[in-house]
Design a protein around this motif. Structure first.
Motif, PDB file in Angstrom:
ATOM      1  N   LEU A 118     -32.438   9.408 -17.096  1.00 59.68           N
ATOM      2  CA  LEU A 118     -31.649   8.566 -16.068  1.00 59.68           C
ATOM      3  C   LEU A 118     -31.000   9.584 -14.983  1.00 59.68           C
ATOM      4  O   LEU A 118     -31.131   9.239 -13.560  1.00 59.68           O
ATOM      5  N   HIS A 119     -30.545  10.822 -15.418  1.00 59.22           N
ATOM      6  CA  HIS A 119     -30.093  11.506 -14.454  1.00 59.22           C
ATOM      7  C   HIS A 119     -30.747  12.127 -13.263  1.00 59.22           C
ATOM      8  O   HIS A 119     -30.395  12.030 -11.983  1.00 59.22           O
ATOM      9  N   PRO A 120     -31.796  12.526 -13.619  1.00 58.04           N
ATOM     10  CA  PRO A 120     -32.727  12.859 -12.584  1.00 58.04           C
ATOM     11  C   PRO A 120     -33.184  11.742 -11.671  1.00 58.04           C
ATOM     12  O   PRO A 120     -33.300  12.021 -10.474  1.00 58.04           O
ATOM     13  N   LEU A 121     -33.372  10.584 -12.384  1.00 52.36           N
ATOM     14  CA  LEU A 121     -33.516   9.572 -11.479  1.00 52.36           C
ATOM     15  C   LEU A 121     -32.538   9.165 -10.498  1.00 52.36           C
ATOM     16  O   LEU A 121     -32.638   8.812  -9.351  1.00 52.36           O
ATOM     17  N   LEU A 122     -31.423   9.249 -10.953  1.00 52.48           N
ATOM     18  CA  LEU A 122     -30.159   9.079 -10.020  1.00 52.48           C
ATOM     19  C   LEU A 122     -30.016   9.883  -9.013  1.00 52.48           C
ATOM     20  O   LEU A 122     -29.592   9.953  -7.772  1.00 52.48           O
ATOM     21  N   GLU A 171     -30.895  11.757  -3.298  1.00 46.18           N
ATOM     22  CA  GLU A 171     -31.725  12.456  -2.323  1.00 46.18           C
ATOM     23  C   GLU A 171     -32.239  11.562  -1.507  1.00 46.18           C
ATOM     24  O   GLU A 171     -31.979  11.567  -0.166  1.00 46.18           O
ATOM     25  N   LEU A 172     -33.037  10.598  -1.838  1.00 46.13           N
ATOM     26  CA  LEU A 172     -33.499   9.560  -0.874  1.00 46.13           C
ATOM     27  C   LEU A 172     -32.601   8.912  -0.060  1.00 46.13           C
ATOM     28  O   LEU A 172     -32.629   8.782   1.095  1.00 46.13           O
ATOM     29  N   ALA A 173     -31.275   8.612  -0.707  1.00 46.57           N
ATOM     30  CA  ALA A 173     -30.334   7.815   0.371  1.00 46.57           C
ATOM     31  C   ALA A 173     -29.713   9.000   1.408  1.00 46.57           C
ATOM     32  O   ALA A 173     -29.653   8.579   2.614  1.00 46.57           O
ATOM     33  N   ILE A 184     -19.872  13.011  -5.671  1.00 47.31           N
ATOM     34  CA  ILE A 184     -19.608  13.778  -6.926  1.00 47.31           C
ATOM     35  C   ILE A 184     -20.505  13.034  -7.722  1.00 47.31           C
ATOM     36  O   ILE A 184     -20.593  11.871  -7.903  1.00 47.31           O
ATOM     37  N   THR A 185     -21.058  13.734  -8.650  1.00 49.45           N
ATOM     38  CA  THR A 185     -21.764  13.306  -9.843  1.00 49.45           C
ATOM     39  C   THR A 185     -21.211  13.583 -11.195  1.00 49.45           C
ATOM     40  O   THR A 185     -20.801  14.785 -11.311  1.00 49.45           O
ATOM     41  N   ALA A 186     -20.965  12.642 -11.875  1.00 48.94           N
ATOM     42  CA  ALA A 186     -20.348  12.917 -13.214  1.00 48.94           C
ATOM     43  C   ALA A 186     -20.982  12.206 -14.558  1.00 48.94           C
ATOM     44  O   ALA A 186     -20.971  11.136 -14.569  1.00 48.94           O
ATOM     45  N   VAL A 190     -20.955   9.069  -8.314  1.00 42.76           N
ATOM     46  CA  VAL A 190     -22.186   8.335  -9.252  1.00 42.76           C
ATOM     47  C   VAL A 190     -21.670   9.024 -10.641  1.00 42.76           C
ATOM     48  O   VAL A 190     -21.834  10.183 -10.604  1.00 42.76           O
ATOM     49  N   ALA A 191     -21.458   8.041 -11.443  1.00 45.85           N
ATOM     50  CA  ALA A 191     -21.036   8.532 -12.920  1.00 45.85           C
ATOM     51  C   ALA A 191     -21.839   7.871 -14.082  1.00 45.85           C
ATOM     52  O   ALA A 191     -22.405   6.752 -13.742  1.00 45.85           O
ATOM     53  N   THR A 192     -21.982   8.379 -15.133  1.00 46.65           N
ATOM     54  CA  THR A 192     -22.651   7.761 -16.247  1.00 46.65           C
ATOM     55  C   THR A 192     -21.822   7.980 -17.574  1.00 46.65           C
ATOM     56  O   THR A 192     -21.076   8.920 -17.721  1.00 46.65           O
ATOM     57  N   SER A 193     -21.828   6.984 -18.360  1.00 44.79           N
ATOM     58  CA  SER A 193     -21.303   7.052 -19.859  1.00 44.79           C
ATOM     59  C   SER A 193     -22.084   6.398 -20.691  1.00 44.79           C
ATOM     60  O   SER A 193     -22.287   5.495 -20.323  1.00 44.79           O
TER      61      SER A 193
END
Ligand code: ATP
Ligand code: MG
Length: 507
Positions: free
Chosen positions: A352-356, A361-363, A375-377, A415-418
């Motif tokens: 998931l993280h490389p996808l995000l 990057e695209l955005a 910020i990515t967390a 952009v964060a994931t948990s």
């Protein structure tokens, strides 16, 4: 509660007679020969009726009436005069009296004129409130606007200084609309609102305990089918105790506000339902058109080859043009059907993280980000999942684009994931410090084709939600005007068995 009557006359004998007769009629009477005391009395509390002598020293009844009206604008006044002429009567009414009484009082005239005054006043208020409520309900379905007019109508029809409509949102009381002077003590209004909601009926909170400047607060719950959805709260000036009338009015307005809330909910779900139905219809039509188009494309190919064989270059050119047009139509149809539920997800092992990161990057390539802090967390415990990489990329890209578009080159994007090992789900949060969404935008953000942007198509959010839903996940948005927007996707990393589809059975 007894109705209060103020009597002012410089003739002590008349004052005494009137006080006796009015008390016998069941009124709470304040009788005085001193106009100053009369003014003080209206400042200290509210009256339902005033009887004023026309000829008094040093002020006359008309001047006193104006003074009283400055303090209590809707107080009905009867002017008493020993010299009733048409002129004095007309003049009194022109200047705001309800009617006049001739002295000495004719039997029953006093009683009937008082009864008529009080009844008419009620009717006037009823009419006023029906009118304002009617206007409120006829106004646009946007809830905030309906609640605004309900608040306004409440202030106009009661003697309240201010009115606030609270709505319960995710367990919090949020002021949705207000009218009158700005509140000084929000916490008291909020406390009254929640007390009324707990009790399920109107409550009164006296300001006496709070100090001289605190008015009385009355709150009525807004009851929608599922229970209290909020409360309508009024606050009166310190000197005015709300009367029976005010409580009745408040109950009426709160029920109207509740209807407004319910109607607006109904309307909103109807609207999004209608839009969804329209979307489904478009998809079905597209589906129907797809196969004939494929056939057409095939025939055009044959025709083209045939025309080459018989050496007809002009014919071949035409056939080529038809082919291009058919190709264009096919791609339009493909776009439309892409909205319909794709029958299957193409799941593959996905980190998931490389996808995000790739979406970011695209955005970045598509929107200016110089002034934006990104910020990515990421939660490092999040394992790879079996997900549809392509679809998810599309979903997250749209959400990140929305955030960057909202930020307009300044602010923070997170952009964060948990990951929760217990449920095997990851929550992806995309948050921006942009301008946020109004209530209307928030309620329609997922509608197909709903956009507030001049060049938007209004598809981003619906695409994102349908992709997340297909993964048996859930997409939620919270947003406040001026504070920003947070979009969260809760996503199971592995396919969740569909209870509607028995395992082992083919697709
Ligand atoms: N992060 C956000 N901040 C503020 N408003 C937002 C945000 N995300 C969505 N919106 C609101 O929701 C509306 C719908 O969003 P959606 O992505 O569906 O369409 P769009 O961005 O307008 O167009 P597009 O199809 O190009 O994405 C937007 O027009 C905008 O008003
Ligand atoms: Mg968008």
């Amino acid at each position: 509660m007894k109705q209060k009557v103020l009597v002012v006359d410089d003739d002590a004998a008349i004052l005494e007679v009137l006080e006796m007769r009015l008390t016998a009629m069941g009124f709470d009477v304040i009788a005085t020969s001193d106009p100053r005391r009369a003014l003080e009395a209206t400042e200290a509390g509210r009256f339902d009726l005033a009887l004023l002598d026309l000829r008094m020293e040093p002020t006359d009844g008309m001047r006193l009436m104006e003074g009283l009206h400055a303090r209590q604008p809707r107080l009905p006044v009867l002017i008493m005069t020993a010299h009733a002429t048409i002129q004095t009567a007309v003049e009194a009414v022109r200047r705001g009296a309800f009617d006049y009484l001739t002295k000495p009082f004719v039997r029953d005239e006093l009683r009937s004129k008082i009864a008529r005054t009080l009844a008419t006043r009620r009717w006037a208020r009823d009419r006023e409130r029906l009118l304002t409520v009617g206007q409120a309900l006829a106004s646009s379905g946007v809830m905030a606007r309906v609640l605004d007019s309900v608040a306004q109508a409440t202030v106009e029809a009661t003697d309240a200084d201010r009115c606030v409509v609270f709505q319960l949102e995710q367990g919090r009381l949020v002021p949705m609309a207000s009218a009158g002077s700005p509140p000084t003590a929000w916490h008291r209004l909020e406390a009254a609102a929640s007390a009324a909601m707990d009790k399920g009926m109107p409550i009164t909170m006296s300001g006496a305990a709070e100090g001289a400047d605190s008015g009385t607060i009355v709150a009525a719950p807004l009851v929608v089918q599922r229970g209290p959805a909020g409360a309508l709260v009024i606050e009166t000036a310190a000197r005015l105790e709300p009367g029976e009338d005010d409580l009745e009015l408040l109950a009426l307005f709160s029920s109207q506000a509740a209807i407004a809330i319910r109607n607006t909910h109904d309307l909103e779900s109807l609207k999004s339902g209608a839009v969804a139905a329209l979307g489904r219809m478009a998809t079905q039509v597209a589906h129907e058109v797809k196969n004939p188009l494929a056939g057409l494309r095939l025939y055009v190919r044959h025709l083209e080859q045939h025309l080459v064989k018989v050496d007809d270059p002009a014919g071949k050119d035409l056939a080529g043009k038809i082919a291009v047009t058919v190709d264009h139509l096919t791609s339009v149809v493909a776009e439309i059907t892409a909205f319909g539920r794709p029958p299957e997800l193409h799941r593959m092992p996905t980190a998931l993280h490389p996808l995000l990161d790739e979406c970011l990057e695209l955005a970045r390539a598509r929107r200016p980000t110089e002034g934006v802090e990104i910020i990515t967390a990421y939660d490092s415990s999040c394992p790879d999942g079996r997900l549809d990489t392509r679809e998810l990329k599309k979903a997250f890209l749209n959400l990140i684009l929305n955030a960057l578009e909202a930020l307009e080159g300044a602010g923070r994007l997170t952009v964060a994931t948990s990951y929760s090992a217990a449920t095997g789900t990851v929550t992806v949060t995309i948050e921006d410090t942009g301008p946020g969404m109004t209530e209307e935008t928030l309620s329609r953000a997922f509608d197909l084709f709903f956009t507030t942007k001049p060049d938007g198509t209004g598809l981003g959010m619906s695409i994102a939600r349908s992709v997340v839903n297909l993964h048996a996940g859930e997409l939620t948005v919270s947003s406040r005007v001026g504070e920003g927007t947070r979009v969260q996707a809760r996503l199971p990393l592995e396919p969740v068995p569909d209870p509607a589809r028995p395992s082992g059975a083919g697709a």
